[in-house]
Design a protein around this motif. Structure first.
Motif, PDB file in Angstrom:
ATOM      1  N   ILE A 171       0.844  -1.202   0.000  1.00 53.24           N
ATOM      2  CA  ILE A 171       0.000   0.000   0.000  1.00 53.24           C
ATOM      3  C   ILE A 171       0.878   1.250   0.000  1.00 53.24           C
ATOM      4  CG2 ILE A 171      -1.575   1.390   1.444  1.00 53.24           C
ATOM      5  CD1 ILE A 171      -3.136  -0.825   0.226  1.00 53.24           C
ATOM      6  N   ASN A 172       1.861   1.291   0.880  1.00 51.46           N
ATOM      7  CA  ASN A 172       2.721   2.470   0.982  1.00 51.46           C
ATOM      8  C   ASN A 172       3.528   2.706  -0.294  1.00 51.46           C
ATOM      9  OD1 ASN A 172       1.816   3.138   3.556  1.00 51.46           O
ATOM     10  ND2 ASN A 172       3.353   1.846   4.537  1.00 51.46           N
ATOM     11  N   LEU A 173       4.005   1.631  -0.924  1.00 47.62           N
ATOM     12  CA  LEU A 173       4.728   1.742  -2.181  1.00 47.62           C
ATOM     13  C   LEU A 173       3.825   2.322  -3.269  1.00 47.62           C
ATOM     14  CD1 LEU A 173       7.278   1.069  -3.934  1.00 47.62           C
ATOM     15  CD2 LEU A 173       6.174  -1.128  -4.384  1.00 47.62           C
ATOM     16  N   PHE A 178       1.391   6.856  -6.679  1.00 49.44           N
ATOM     17  CA  PHE A 178       0.237   7.669  -7.041  1.00 49.44           C
ATOM     18  C   PHE A 178       0.486   9.148  -6.776  1.00 49.44           C
ATOM     19  CE2 PHE A 178      -2.870   3.972  -5.962  1.00 49.44           C
ATOM     20  CZ  PHE A 178      -2.562   3.361  -7.153  1.00 49.44           C
ATOM     21  N   THR A 179       1.123   9.441  -5.660  1.00 44.81           N
ATOM     22  CA  THR A 179       1.290  10.843  -5.273  1.00 44.81           C
ATOM     23  C   THR A 179       2.492  11.485  -5.949  1.00 44.81           C
ATOM     24  OG1 THR A 179       2.477  10.159  -3.260  1.00 44.81           O
ATOM     25  CG2 THR A 179       0.120  10.598  -3.056  1.00 44.81           C
ATOM     26  N   SER A 180       3.398  10.698  -6.502  1.00 44.79           N
ATOM     27  CA  SER A 180       4.566  11.288  -7.178  1.00 44.79           C
ATOM     28  C   SER A 180       4.315  11.498  -8.662  1.00 44.79           C
ATOM     29  CB  SER A 180       5.813  10.399  -6.981  1.00 44.79           C
ATOM     30  OG  SER A 180       5.665   9.178  -7.655  1.00 44.79           O
ATOM     31  N   SER A 181       3.241  10.909  -9.184  1.00 42.96           N
ATOM     32  CA  SER A 181       2.986  11.068 -10.628  1.00 42.96           C
ATOM     33  C   SER A 181       1.993  12.156 -10.915  1.00 42.96           C
ATOM     34  CB  SER A 181       2.481   9.763 -11.234  1.00 42.96           C
ATOM     35  OG  SER A 181       1.329   9.298 -10.582  1.00 42.96           O
TER      36      SER A 181
END
Length: 181
Positions: A171-173, A178-181
């Motif tokens: 989940i964390n990966l 998701f948040t870096s793209s």
């Protein structure tokens, strides 16, 4: 629900907005009425957001538990349970990766959408579970202090997944992706 609210109100229910209007019409003698929904349940969410409805969003900080709950609910065929320990569990592995990623993506996108709604009242599930819970916007909307009389601690879903640490790591990966793209 369309048929039920059409019968109750005598008004034609042909779309989401007329269904919502019929719901509120059937509850017009109540001080307050509302319904729970999720963004993916609406063909025309923007029309609902443009309606004269106070949106109260409930988000969860613990995304791993949220995703695990989604998986258990879809596997069990229901969100409902009668308290106590969740009887269902699963072992996270390759066959769950795509579902887990899909649920996480939906949750993240839904939370972003809900947070962007102007004038919505935003509440975190974890805050709602505290005895000290207070939300000025919620209090102002209901014109009284809103307190949960007997709040329960937030459910942590680590017993939903037999290999929780592996699941949480995945989940964390994915969340970072998701948040870096």
């Amino acid at each position: 629900y369309a048929t039920l609210y059409q019968q109750i109100t005598g008004v034609s229910v042909t779309d989401e907005i007329s269904l919502i209007n019929a719901f509120f019409m059937s509850n017009q003698n109540m001080a307050f009425s509302g319904f729970k929904s999720m963004p993916n349940r609406h063909k025309n969410l923007q029309a609902i957001l443009n309606a004269n409805i106070q949106i109260i969003s409930l988000n969860r900080i613990d995304l791993a538990s949220t995703v695990a709950s989604f998986i258990i609910a879809t596997d069990a065929g229901t969100w409902r349970r009668e308290g106590g320990k969740q009887p269902h569990s699963f072992t996270f592995g390759p066959k769950y990766e795509q579902r887990t990623e899909g649920h996480l993506y939906y949750i993240v996108k839904s939370m972003q959408l809900l947070k962007s709604i102007p004038d919505a009242i935003h509440i975190n599930y974890e805050d709602l579970c505290q005895k000290s819970f207070s939300n000025k916007q919620l209090n102002d909307f209901f014109m009284r202090d809103i307190q949960i009389s007997n709040p329960k601690k937030p459910t942590i879903a680590d017993h939903y997944v037999k290999n929780w640490q592996q699941f949480e790591k995945f989940i964390n990966l994915k969340l970072k992706q998701f948040t870096s793209s």
